[in-house]
Design an enzyme around this catalytic site. Structure first.
Site, PDB file in Angstrom:
ATOM      1  CE  LYS A 179      -3.829  -2.381   2.258  1.00  0.00           C
ATOM      2  NZ  LYS A 179      -4.776  -2.433   3.413  1.00  0.00           N
TER       3      LYS A 179
ATOM      4  CG  PHE B 103     -14.933  -1.294   5.551  1.00  0.00           C
ATOM      5  CD1 PHE B 103     -13.878  -1.703   4.749  1.00  0.00           C
ATOM      6  CD2 PHE B 103     -15.844  -2.249   5.983  1.00  0.00           C
ATOM      7  CE1 PHE B 103     -13.730  -3.022   4.371  1.00  0.00           C
ATOM      8  CE2 PHE B 103     -15.704  -3.581   5.601  1.00  0.00           C
ATOM      9  CZ  PHE B 103     -14.644  -3.965   4.793  1.00  0.00           C
TER      10      PHE B 103
ATOM     11  NE  ARG C  83      -5.704 -14.903   3.667  1.00  0.00           N
ATOM     12  CZ  ARG C  83      -6.212 -13.684   3.537  1.00  0.00           C
ATOM     13  NH1 ARG C  83      -6.052 -12.999   2.404  1.00  0.00           N
ATOM     14  NH2 ARG C  83      -6.878 -13.135   4.523  1.00  0.00           N
TER      15      ARG C  83
ATOM     16  CB  THR D  76      -6.804  -7.869   9.014  1.00  0.00           C
ATOM     17  OG1 THR D  76      -7.099  -8.979   8.171  1.00  0.00           O
ATOM     18  CG2 THR D  76      -7.186  -6.590   8.305  1.00  0.00           C
TER      19      THR D  76
ATOM     20  NE  ARG E  55      -2.136  -7.382   6.373  1.00  0.00           N
ATOM     21  CZ  ARG E  55      -3.096  -8.170   5.898  1.00  0.00           C
ATOM     22  NH1 ARG E  55      -3.452  -9.246   6.597  1.00  0.00           N
ATOM     23  NH2 ARG E  55      -3.672  -7.905   4.752  1.00  0.00           N
TER      24      ARG E  55
ATOM     25  CG  ASN F  81      -3.523  -3.968   6.587  1.00  0.00           C
ATOM     26  OD1 ASN F  81      -3.349  -3.463   5.477  1.00  0.00           O
ATOM     27  ND2 ASN F  81      -4.460  -4.872   6.819  1.00  0.00           N
TER      28      ASN F  81
ATOM     29  CG  HIS G  58      -5.091  -6.771  -0.355  1.00  0.00           C
ATOM     30  ND1 HIS G  58      -6.162  -7.115   0.421  1.00  0.00           N
ATOM     31  CD2 HIS G  58      -5.380  -7.176  -1.629  1.00  0.00           C
ATOM     32  CE1 HIS G  58      -7.077  -7.711  -0.334  1.00  0.00           C
ATOM     33  NE2 HIS G  58      -6.633  -7.754  -1.575  1.00  0.00           N
TER      34      HIS G  58
END
Length: 589
Positions: free
Chosen positions: A454, A501, A529, A535, A549, A559, A562
């Site tokens: 991100k 959201f 993952r 998360t 994370r 976080n 993804h």
């Protein structure tokens, strides 16, 4: 006077052969500024050397000297050279040189060599076997060429462009390069920076569409290859029909083949560029063959190239009885022998798979019982990595039967883990690198997943995440940096576009460019993952403190990373974001 004193302390003065020979007794790295009496040492580099001396703080293994070419017999080839020359001596062996006051290159070379010395002292690596430079008199014909050949084999740098990578042409290009008698000595894939593109393609910088070309080259992954000609192999055969002009072809008799057999001409390609052009694939792969430029780009793209160990992957298999009874003992040996376990998987073999793996025993009386045993419970498949890994594992486990091991290798694992049930080796290893590659692909079929870094991740954090990804055994198959619009974000987050959201997610993504990647590995979706962690970064710090994370996440929305939830979602998202993506192994089927 104070300044002059510091300069003498920084660089010892070598002005005769005796001092030169004494200097070669230095332990560690000695950086030698070779200068001409009429111009003196290169003052422009002294600030850099002083900075490195302070920052690295390695007085015992880092030395700087200045050496006058005219007064030292060994340096005769450098006399009357108007360009600065820097030699690098490791424990008395001159291992490389840099021409010109190229501060970034000299800086990186010093750091790399000092880091090597630290790792060697800590027992983390074996000292590389450097090629020692042999000086050649500059008056000798072709002295420059002889010098380069003594230092290194002649290499080329090839860049396979993003267009070829994303459309799945990489494997085919590499196969053609290898089949033509070239050797890929090192390779890496990365998104090139703007400066790297401008530097590599400086010769076309004046062309009108150069800026568009730079943009194209920095928006996707390129493959960078170090290529040499394989002097040990016979050159490849190029088939041509010998039919000199003005000569009519001879008539063939009825019992001869309709087409004349071509005369086989041996062709040793003069250059990689020439070969790519003949194969009509030069538009997908650009080549640099100038020795000076090649050395520069090797140092940029592969700073540890000269000391890269020959790491090899091999498949190892623990048969069911051994896996159930002594797995930990085997794991301890694997660790003690310096192997890294890249992947492991429990698998119950089918009868067909068991017969394939045990084919060498098919004529033995116990073959039927062996197949029954091999399919009765889980075996453990491992991918092992080590320098000269394939051969070392084969030597470690020993022959395929206990009887043969008793005759030749009593200390082998075959003897150590022998069972009364079957007189065969309870451990398996691939027979060749080609077999290892196929077996690894079979037992650990690669899977793709989509990953996102991100916008709030800093440049330094991105680099750390890339390192974590590679360390975990992922292959970054595709990557691009883009500012995600709502339309593009919908392709990734299509499962939550109706959630309240989601507008907050879009706001986070609009803060700057994101890095979107296709990660490839066996079981990639669940592995990614796991590597990301929970998360909520606070929960991640408690439950998975080593996860991405936990290390870099700020809030649930910020976080840092993804990933796709399942394989179906991964494939759907990849097809939407990377519309032109063709999995590389698709060409093989």
């Amino acid at each position: 006077m104070a300044g002059k004193k510091r300069e003498i302390q920084l660089q010892a003065v070598i002005n005769n052969q005796s001092l030169w020979d004494e200097m070669l007794q230095n332990k560690g790295l000695t950086v030698i500024d070779v200068y001409q009496a009429w111009c003196g040492p290169c003052k422009a580099m002294q600030t850099l050397f002083r900075k490195l001396k302070t920052e690295l703080n390695e007085d015992e293994i880092l030395h700087f000297v200045v050496a006058e070419a005219n007064s030292i017999a060994t340096l005769q080839p450098f006399r009357d050279n108007c360009e600065p020359i820097f030699l690098f001596s490791v424990n008395g062996k001159i291992v490389t040189k840099i021409e010109g006051a190229n501060a970034p290159l000299v800086n990186q070379k010093i750091i790399n060599l000092i880091n090597e010395e630290r790792k060697i002292a800590a027992g983390e690596m074996v000292r590389p076997q450097y090629h020692e430079i042999t000086f050649v008199d500059s008056d000798t014909e072709d002295a420059g060429e002889a010098f380069n050949e003594n230092v290194d084999q002649l290499y080329s740098i090839a860049i396979i462009k993003p267009e070829a990578v994303i459309t799945g042409k990489t494997i085919k290009i590499k196969e053609k390069i290898i089949s033509a008698g070239f050797v890929i000595q090192a390779e890496d894939k990365r998104v090139l920076t703007e400066n790297q593109v401008r530097d590599f393609y400086s010769q076309i910088a004046d062309e009108p569409d150069f800026e568009d070309f730079v943009t194209l080259m920095t928006t996707g992954i390129s493959y960078i290859l170090v290529v040499s000609q394989d002097n040990k192999q016979e050159p490849p055969c190029e088939e041509t029909v010998s039919n000199p002009e003005n000569k009519e072809p001879k008539e063939t008799s009825e019992d001869q083949h309709e087409m004349a057999t071509p005369t086989v001409m041996r062709k040793k390609w003069d250059s990689l560029q020439e070969y790519l052009e003949r194969q009509n694939i030069s538009q997908f792969c650009d080549v640099e063959e100038n020795t000076t430029n090649v050395n520069k780009f090797i140092d940029i793209f592969f700073p540890d190239f000269k000391s890269i160990s020959k790491l090899e992957k091999t498949l190892a298999l623990l048969r069911p009885d051994l896996f159930q009874e002594k797995k930990e003992d085997v794991f301890n040996i694997i660790q003690d022998e310096g192997f890294k376990i890249l992947m492991q998987r429990e698998i119950v073999l089918s009868e067909e798979e068991a017969k394939t793996l045990c084919k060498e025993y098919e004529n033995e009386d116990y073959f039927g019982n062996l197949i029954e045993n091999m399919t009765s419970g889980p075996s453990l498949a491992l991918v092992l990595l080590r320098e000269n890994g394939l051969q070392h594992w084969k030597e470690l486990i020993g022959p395929s039967t206990v009887e043969e091991a008793k005759e030749r290798l009593l200390e082998s694992l075959c003897i150590q883990f022998a069972t009364k049930s079957f007189p065969i080796n309870q451990l398996y290893g691939s027979d060749s690198l080609e077999a290892a590659e196929m077996e690894i692909q079979y037992f650990f079929p690669p899977q793709n997943t989509l990953a996102l870094i991100k916008p709030h991740a800093t440049h330094e954090q991105r680099e750390e995440i890339f390192s974590i990804i590679k360390e975990a055994g992922f292959d970054i198959t595709q990557m691009k940096e883009i500012l995600l619009t709502k339309e593009q974000a919908d392709k990734i987050y299509f499962k939550i576009t109706n959630k309240d959201f989601y507008k907050d997610v879009l706001e986070i993504l609009s803060e700057g460019p994101s890095v979107v990647m296709i990660l490839t590995k066996w079981n990639a979706v669940s592995e990614w993952r796991r590597l990301m962690g929970p998360t909520d970064p606070e929960e991640a710090k408690l439950l998975s403190p080593d996860s991405i994370r936990a290390k870099f996440g700020i809030t649930v929305l910020k976080n840092c990373v993804h990933g796709s939830s399942n394989i179906q979602e991964a494939m759907e998202t990849i097809n939407r974001i990377f519309e032109e993506f063709v999995p590389e192994n698709s060409e093989e089927h």
